[in-house]
Design a protein around this motif. Structure first.
Motif, PDB file in Angstrom:
ATOM      1  N   GLY A  29       0.831  -1.207   0.000  1.00 36.49           N
ATOM      2  CA  GLY A  29       0.000   0.000   0.000  1.00 36.49           C
ATOM      3  C   GLY A  29       0.861   1.250   0.000  1.00 36.49           C
ATOM      4  O   GLY A  29       2.081   1.165   0.157  1.00 36.49           O
ATOM      5  N   PRO A  30       0.218   2.425  -0.169  1.00 34.27           N
ATOM      6  CA  PRO A  30       0.978   3.674  -0.253  1.00 34.27           C
ATOM      7  C   PRO A  30       1.736   4.010   1.036  1.00 34.27           C
ATOM      8  O   PRO A  30       1.310   3.626   2.132  1.00 34.27           O
ATOM      9  CB  PRO A  30      -0.089   4.731  -0.547  1.00 34.27           C
ATOM     10  N   ILE A  31       2.839   4.714   0.849  1.00 31.01           N
ATOM     11  CA  ILE A  31       3.693   5.088   1.985  1.00 31.01           C
ATOM     12  C   ILE A  31       3.983   6.583   1.916  1.00 31.01           C
ATOM     13  O   ILE A  31       4.260   7.117   0.841  1.00 31.01           O
ATOM     14  CB  ILE A  31       5.036   4.315   1.933  1.00 31.01           C
ATOM     15  N   ASP A  32       3.928   7.243   3.070  1.00 29.66           N
ATOM     16  CA  ASP A  32       4.416   8.618   3.161  1.00 29.66           C
ATOM     17  C   ASP A  32       5.779   8.563   3.842  1.00 29.66           C
ATOM     18  O   ASP A  32       5.901   8.096   4.979  1.00 29.66           O
ATOM     19  CB  ASP A  32       3.449   9.491   3.976  1.00 29.66           C
ATOM     20  N   SER A  33       6.789   9.012   3.112  1.00 28.96           N
ATOM     21  CA  SER A  33       8.150   8.985   3.649  1.00 28.96           C
ATOM     22  C   SER A  33       8.472  10.335   4.283  1.00 28.96           C
ATOM     23  O   SER A  33       8.292  11.382   3.656  1.00 28.96           O
ATOM     24  CB  SER A  33       9.126   8.682   2.506  1.00 28.96           C
ATOM     25  N   LEU A  34       8.946  10.297   5.523  1.00 29.27           N
ATOM     26  CA  LEU A  34       9.279  11.542   6.226  1.00 29.27           C
ATOM     27  C   LEU A  34      10.635  12.049   5.731  1.00 29.27           C
ATOM     28  O   LEU A  34      11.672  11.739   6.288  1.00 29.27           O
ATOM     29  CB  LEU A  34       9.298  11.308   7.737  1.00 29.27           C
ATOM     30  N   GLY A  35      10.603  12.781   4.639  1.00 25.30           N
ATOM     31  CA  GLY A  35      11.831  13.214   3.972  1.00 25.30           C
ATOM     32  C   GLY A  35      12.161  12.236   2.853  1.00 25.30           C
ATOM     33  O   GLY A  35      11.581  11.145   2.777  1.00 25.30           O
ATOM     34  N   SER A  36      13.100  12.628   1.987  1.00 28.13           N
ATOM     35  CA  SER A  36      13.482  11.766   0.868  1.00 28.13           C
ATOM     36  C   SER A  36      14.228  10.545   1.380  1.00 28.13           C
ATOM     37  O   SER A  36      15.144  10.687   2.190  1.00 28.13           O
ATOM     38  CB  SER A  36      14.414  12.513  -0.087  1.00 28.13           C
ATOM     39  N   VAL A  37      13.835   9.359   0.895  1.00 20.95           N
ATOM     40  CA  VAL A  37      14.529   8.127   1.293  1.00 20.95           C
ATOM     41  C   VAL A  37      16.000   8.248   0.908  1.00 20.95           C
ATOM     42  O   VAL A  37      16.889   7.736   1.577  1.00 20.95           O
ATOM     43  CB  VAL A  37      13.897   6.895   0.599  1.00 20.95           C
ATOM     44  N   VAL A  38      16.230   8.974  -0.169  1.00 25.92           N
ATOM     45  CA  VAL A  38      17.589   9.141  -0.647  1.00 25.92           C
ATOM     46  C   VAL A  38      17.665  10.502  -1.338  1.00 25.92           C
ATOM     47  O   VAL A  38      16.690  10.942  -1.950  1.00 25.92           O
ATOM     48  CB  VAL A  38      17.945   7.962  -1.586  1.00 25.92           C
ATOM     49  N   HIS A  39      18.796  11.189  -1.195  1.00 26.78           N
ATOM     50  CA  HIS A  39      18.935  12.510  -1.807  1.00 26.78           C
ATOM     51  C   HIS A  39      19.316  12.373  -3.271  1.00 26.78           C
ATOM     52  O   HIS A  39      20.438  12.679  -3.677  1.00 26.78           O
ATOM     53  CB  HIS A  39      19.989  13.331  -1.052  1.00 26.78           C
ATOM     54  N   ASN A  40      18.391  11.836  -4.049  1.00 25.49           N
ATOM     55  CA  ASN A  40      18.653  11.684  -5.475  1.00 25.49           C
ATOM     56  C   ASN A  40      17.323  11.740  -6.224  1.00 25.49           C
ATOM     57  O   ASN A  40      16.443  10.907  -5.989  1.00 25.49           O
ATOM     58  CB  ASN A  40      19.367  10.347  -5.739  1.00 25.49           C
ATOM     59  N   PRO A  41      17.160  12.735  -7.134  1.00 18.87           N
ATOM     60  CA  PRO A  41      15.863  12.919  -7.800  1.00 18.87           C
ATOM     61  C   PRO A  41      15.435  11.726  -8.646  1.00 18.87           C
ATOM     62  O   PRO A  41      14.239  11.443  -8.754  1.00 18.87           O
ATOM     63  CB  PRO A  41      16.078  14.162  -8.667  1.00 18.87           C
ATOM     64  N   VAL A  42      16.409  10.990  -9.218  1.00 16.63           N
ATOM     65  CA  VAL A  42      16.068   9.841 -10.073  1.00 16.63           C
ATOM     66  C   VAL A  42      15.380   8.760  -9.227  1.00 16.63           C
ATOM     67  O   VAL A  42      14.329   8.219  -9.589  1.00 16.63           O
ATOM     68  CB  VAL A  42      17.346   9.267 -10.747  1.00 16.63           C
ATOM     69  N   VAL A  43      15.962   8.468  -8.061  1.00  9.89           N
ATOM     70  CA  VAL A  43      15.391   7.426  -7.197  1.00  9.89           C
ATOM     71  C   VAL A  43      14.059   7.889  -6.610  1.00  9.89           C
ATOM     72  O   VAL A  43      13.101   7.111  -6.522  1.00  9.89           O
ATOM     73  CB  VAL A  43      16.368   7.074  -6.043  1.00  9.89           C
ATOM     74  N   VAL A  44      13.991   9.167  -6.235  1.00  5.99           N
ATOM     75  CA  VAL A  44      12.754   9.694  -5.641  1.00  5.99           C
ATOM     76  C   VAL A  44      11.595   9.538  -6.630  1.00  5.99           C
ATOM     77  O   VAL A  44      10.503   9.098  -6.262  1.00  5.99           O
ATOM     78  CB  VAL A  44      12.942  11.177  -5.208  1.00  5.99           C
ATOM     79  N   GLN A  45      11.849   9.843  -7.908  1.00  2.29           N
ATOM     80  CA  GLN A  45      10.801   9.707  -8.937  1.00  2.29           C
ATOM     81  C   GLN A  45      10.360   8.256  -9.086  1.00  2.29           C
ATOM     82  O   GLN A  45       9.179   7.957  -9.187  1.00  2.29           O
ATOM     83  CB  GLN A  45      11.341  10.190 -10.284  1.00  2.29           C
ATOM     84  N   LYS A  46      11.337   7.357  -9.058  1.00  7.46           N
ATOM     85  CA  LYS A  46      11.036   5.929  -9.207  1.00  7.46           C
ATOM     86  C   LYS A  46      10.176   5.437  -8.039  1.00  7.46           C
ATOM     87  O   LYS A  46       9.208   4.706  -8.222  1.00  7.46           O
ATOM     88  CB  LYS A  46      12.353   5.140  -9.218  1.00  7.46           C
ATOM     89  N   LEU A  47      10.550   5.876  -6.838  1.00  7.48           N
ATOM     90  CA  LEU A  47       9.795   5.463  -5.656  1.00  7.48           C
ATOM     91  C   LEU A  47       8.382   6.036  -5.695  1.00  7.48           C
ATOM     92  O   LEU A  47       7.416   5.372  -5.317  1.00  7.48           O
ATOM     93  CB  LEU A  47      10.518   5.906  -4.374  1.00  7.48           C
ATOM     94  N   GLN A  48       8.285   7.276  -6.176  1.00  2.88           N
ATOM     95  CA  GLN A  48       6.966   7.923  -6.289  1.00  2.88           C
ATOM     96  C   GLN A  48       6.043   7.078  -7.155  1.00  2.88           C
ATOM     97  O   GLN A  48       4.876   6.866  -6.827  1.00  2.88           O
ATOM     98  CB  GLN A  48       7.135   9.291  -6.941  1.00  2.88           C
ATOM     99  N   ALA A  49       6.620   6.566  -8.254  1.00  4.14           N
ATOM    100  CA  ALA A  49       5.830   5.750  -9.181  1.00  4.14           C
ATOM    101  C   ALA A  49       5.343   4.469  -8.509  1.00  4.14           C
ATOM    102  O   ALA A  49       4.329   3.899  -8.909  1.00  4.14           O
ATOM    103  CB  ALA A  49       6.668   5.424 -10.413  1.00  4.14           C
ATOM    104  N   SER A  50       6.064   4.014  -7.470  1.00  3.56           N
ATOM    105  CA  SER A  50       5.605   2.787  -6.801  1.00  3.56           C
ATOM    106  C   SER A  50       4.782   3.106  -5.545  1.00  3.56           C
ATOM    107  O   SER A  50       4.526   2.227  -4.722  1.00  3.56           O
ATOM    108  CB  SER A  50       6.790   1.863  -6.488  1.00  3.56           C
TER     109      SER A  50
END
Ligand code: SF4
Length: 291
Positions: A29-50
């Protein structure tokens, strides 16, 4: 033109572990992450998609699950998650956890905890939250600090180099020894970060250009770029392969590639592949320019 990768580069084990934990959690199910899991826009976008959304505070949480990143949080997060009725995925890096536990224990033993680090960095804020208000973060060892019981414990932000922590400790002690009865030094620097700095210095010895790949908001990636520049090598910090400028390669024989602890393997591979493609085009380009 030869392209050389640093011996150690890219994701550290703490970030890799955090991403895996959050990705596994997102399957339920959906997750709200308290801050970026990782300081990298490529990974953040990928995680957003999941299904992983980045939120900056608990007030913004709407998902049934929240995630604490590798940087960690204060101990109150467990009760806060319970109060909100949400599931908690705690991806705090084990090395950061060690620093948090040390800080909490030292405060209980009456020490003033001083962290060598940036007070507004999420990891440092998290460790300070374990000190019940008895901790402080400073970067300048000359800064005036109150030492109420003449007991001081010195810790470091994990991403500081061991070398800089040693300098901080020696200058702090030299300045304050007259006010201290008991001193503890806990080496909470992260070996993974130091390995990347050492590998970057080694790389600089054999290259005449270095490309550092990683998020511009990643402190350790910026520090890697600084390390390479200090070694006297022309260095560019990029987030994606698309930013590579062919003009940088003019006259270069050996190009090094390194990446911060938050940079995914695919971003590094894309940069290396583009460099290889540009290297193949080079003779043709020279001919064209010459003609
Ligand atoms: S850099 Fe080190 S301390 Fe930070 S997340 Fe990675 S392994 Fe953990």
């Amino acid at each position: 033109m030869r392209i050389v990768r640093a011996k150690v580069l890219g994701f550290c084990f703490g970030v890799r572990r955090a991403i895996e934990m959050v990705q596994a959690g997102a399957q339920e199910g959906p997750i709200d992450s308290l801050g970026s899991v990782v300081h990298n826009p490529v990974v953040v976008q990928k995680l957003q998609a999941s299904g992983v959304r980045v939120v900056s505070s608990l007030a913004e949480v709407s998902a049934p699950t929240i995630a604490v990143t590798a940087h960690g949080r204060g101990p109150e997060i467990v009760q806060q998650a319970q109060a909100l009725g949400v599931r908690l995925i705690d991806a705090t890096c084990p090395i950061v956890r060690k620093a948090q536990k040390a800080a909490a224990r030292l405060v209980d033993e009456g020490f003033k905890v001083i962290i060598y680090g940036e007070a507004d960095h999420p990891e440092v804020r998290g460790v300070l939250a374990w000190t019940k208000g008895q901790g402080i973060a400073i970067l300048d060892p000359e800064e005036e600090v109150a030492i109420p019981r003449r007991k001081v414990a010195l810790l470091s932000q994990t991403t500081k180099s061991e070398e800089s922590f040693v300098q901080f400790v020696s200058r702090f002690v030299a300045r304050n020894i007259g006010r201290i009865n008991e001193l503890r030094v806990i080496n909470t620097t992260c070996p993974e970060t130091d390995e990347r700095y050492h590998a970057a210095r080694e790389l600089a010895e054999e290259c005449d250009l270095i490309i550092v790949v990683g998020g511009r908001n990643s402190a350790n990636t910026r520090k890697l770029a600084q390390t390479c520049r200090e070694a006297g090598v022309e260095t560019y910090h990029i987030e994606t392969a698309a930013e590579l400028d062919p003009a940088w390669l003019a006259g270069k024989e050996v190009v090094g590639v390194t990446a911060g602890a938050s940079t995914p393997d695919e971003s590094i591979d894309e940069v290396v592949e583009r460099l290889q493609a540009l290297a193949r085009q080079r003779p043709a380009a020279s001919t064209t320019q010459g003609g």
